[in-house]
Scaffold this active site. Structure first.
Site, short mmCIF file in Angstrom:
data_model
loop_
_atom_site.label_atom_id
_atom_site.label_comp_id
_atom_site.label_asym_id
_atom_site.label_seq_id
_atom_site.Cartn_x
_atom_site.Cartn_y
_atom_site.Cartn_z
N HIS A 173 0.83 -1.21 0.00
CA HIS A 173 0.00 0.00 0.00
C HIS A 173 0.86 1.25 0.00
O HIS A 173 1.91 1.28 0.63
CB HIS A 173 -0.87 0.08 1.27
CG HIS A 173 -1.79 -1.08 1.46
ND1 HIS A 173 -2.87 -1.30 0.66
CD2 HIS A 173 -1.80 -2.07 2.38
CE1 HIS A 173 -3.51 -2.40 1.08
NE2 HIS A 173 -2.87 -2.88 2.13
N CYS A 188 -29.62 2.24 23.63
CA CYS A 188 -28.75 3.28 23.08
C CYS A 188 -29.62 4.45 22.61
O CYS A 188 -29.28 5.62 22.82
CB CYS A 188 -27.97 2.76 21.88
SG CYS A 188 -27.33 1.08 22.01
N CYS A 221 -20.60 1.92 27.24
CA CYS A 221 -22.02 2.27 27.28
C CYS A 221 -22.84 1.06 27.72
O CYS A 221 -23.83 1.21 28.45
CB CYS A 221 -22.48 2.81 25.93
SG CYS A 221 -22.00 4.55 25.65
#
Ligand code: HEC
Ligand code: HEC
Ligand code: HEC
Lengths: 240, 136
Positions: free
Chosen positions: A61, A156, A201
């Protein structure tokens, strides 16, 4: 997809698109994120740049080929017949294309490489892969986003759709967009991945986080990318 | 009138819902308002100030996802307060407020919390005793 389209139309009608967590930060933190010399996340980006050379990524790359990649991920991976995210792609290159030992997930090296690659897309709008083969994952992700979970029984969506902009005790609730990862959190005193955020979370509502390689994370990531469409990549963002 | 039996997990204990209230103390004895105040204001115990604000000048970080607790004892009776704490879903299935004394209908509860209610019966009674003192 109908739901995404309806949502996009509703937002257009209101003249509002998704709002980055950046918008609700203090001016001091915003300035820190904007200034590469003050942004501690840039240390990981620099380390990632060195690793990109040292670990032989440049054998296949050029850095220029990395521009725009993070804005598109997760994408569909035919070999896995499902989504793959940026960290997963980098791990796949190492293990399958270079025959190198896997970097432990979320190790400093893995985070640095992901930060470097994602930083090449900084400032570009999120343009999720339109491949319809990702739709089942996106739908699963949206269902997970709306499902109430944990002992506190919160979804959420209840925090990030219904109550974004309000305060959860001392914290401003952001819309919960994933446009800055990996990012530097003051609370973590370090760079962290989106998965770490998602786990926090989940644990916050006293639910059992999904096991580290569970497909649920990829589903949530695929949905979050669509949900944040149009926001620009901020990697490495700063968050409180 | 609705009689609700406890799941096999031993807790929570059975209680009676009458209208929008649970008229009887869960423990059979009145709670302690001072302990209740400590539960409400302690981030890791009650979690109340994540969402609510209230007359707690010593607490700099209070939430604004829910009505202020100020005057809760004037707006609601003891029995009404008790049901709202125990399981507000019975009044509003979409409520944001966690059910503090129920283990039912929950998804993927963390291992450390499985089969446990957020607060114990004694703690619920302490919080109720405190909330009734919030008269203005
Ligand atoms: C009880 C409220 C609550 C729930 C439920 C919740 N979050 Fe969050 N979330 C937050 C808060 C608050 C923050 C900001 C972090 C901070 O400052 O402490 C946050 C941050 C985030 C961020 C980072 C946003 C940024 O700007 O970098 C993402 C992404 C996110 N949440 C996704 C989710 C997902 C997905 C779920 C469900 C699995 C979820 N959240 C559940 C409160 C919640
Ligand atoms: C032996 C060749 C080879 C090496 C070495 C290699 N890669 Fe890759 N890389 C590929 C190929 C081939 C693809 C295309 C995979 C596909 O699309 O299915 C790819 C894809 C990628 C992509 C996604 C690009 C896109 O447009 O979707 C990223 C990011 C990436 N590589 C990062 C890295 C990093 C970082 C390293 C070093 C740790 C690395 N690669 C080493 C061959 C390599
Ligand atoms: C995750 C958010 C959240 C948490 C945590 C929370 N509440 Fe609530 N509470 C609410 C919301 C929202 C309402 C509004 C009623 C509704 O939506 O059903 C409410 C309503 C109430 C009411 C009724 C208020 C009125 O005037 O009608 C009382 C009393 C109450 N809560 C007390 C508490 C106490 C005490 C705690 C902690 C032990 C607590 N709440 C924790 C969100 C929360």
């Amino acid at each position: 997809m109908r739901r995404f389209a309806t949502l996009a139309l509703a937002l257009l009608a209101l003249g509002a698109g998704p709002r980055s967590g950046f918008e609700t930060m203090t001016p001091e933190l915003q300035a820190m994120q904007r200034d590469d010399f003050a942004n501690p996340g840039m240390l990981w980006v620099a380390e990632g740049e060195a690793l990109f050379q040292r670990q032989g990524c440049t054998g296949c790359h050029t850095p220029a080929q990395m521009v725009g990649v993070a804005a598109r991920y997760p994408v569909f991976d035919a070999g896995r017949d499902g989504p793959i995210d940026l960290a997963g792609r980098i791990a796949q290159c190492r293990e399958q294309r270079q025959g190198a030992a896997p970097l432990p997930t979320e190790s400093p090296e893995a985070l640095a490489l992901a930060a470097y690659v994602a930083n090449q897309s900084r400032g570009l709008p999120l343009a999720p892969d339109p491949d319809p083969r990702l739709d089942p994952a996106r739908r699963q992700g949206e269902a997970l986003f709306r499902e109430r979970r944990g002992q506190l029984n919160l979804s959420c969506a209840q925090c990030h759709d219904d109550n974004a902009g309000r305060r959860l005790a001392g914290s401003a609730i952001p819309e919960g967009h994933a446009n800055g990862y990996p990012l530097y959190r003051l609370e973590w005193q370090g760079l962290g991945s989106l998965r770490r955020r998602l786990r926090s979370c989940m644990v916050g509502v006293r639910s059992e986080p999904f096991p580290p390689d569970a497909p649920e994370y990829l589903a949530l990531e695929a949905y979050l990318a669509m949900r944040a469409r149009g926001l620009v990549v901020e990697t490495p963002a700063i968050r409180p | 009138l609705l009689l609700w039996a406890a799941p096999v997990l031993a807790q929570p204990a059975a209680f009676q819902v009458v209208g929008d209230t649970i008229p009887a103390s869960l423990t059979g004895t009145p709670g302690d308002a001072a302990r209740g105040r400590a539960i409400v204001t302690t981030r890791q115990r009650g979690l109340c100030l994540l969402c609510h604000s209230g007359p707690f000048p010593e607490e700099p970080f209070q939430g604004d996802l829910a009505p202020s607790l100020a005057g809760a004892g004037a707006r609601l009776t003891k029995g009404q307060l008790r049901l709202r704490l125990v399981d507000g879903r019975r009044l509003n299935p979409a409520t944001l407020m966690p059910a503090y004394y129920s283990t039912e209908g929950l998804v993927r509860v963390g291992r450390a919390w499985q089969g446990r209610t957020v607060l114990s019966a004694e703690e619920i009674e302490d919080v109720v005793a405190f909330l009734v003192t919030l008269q203005e």
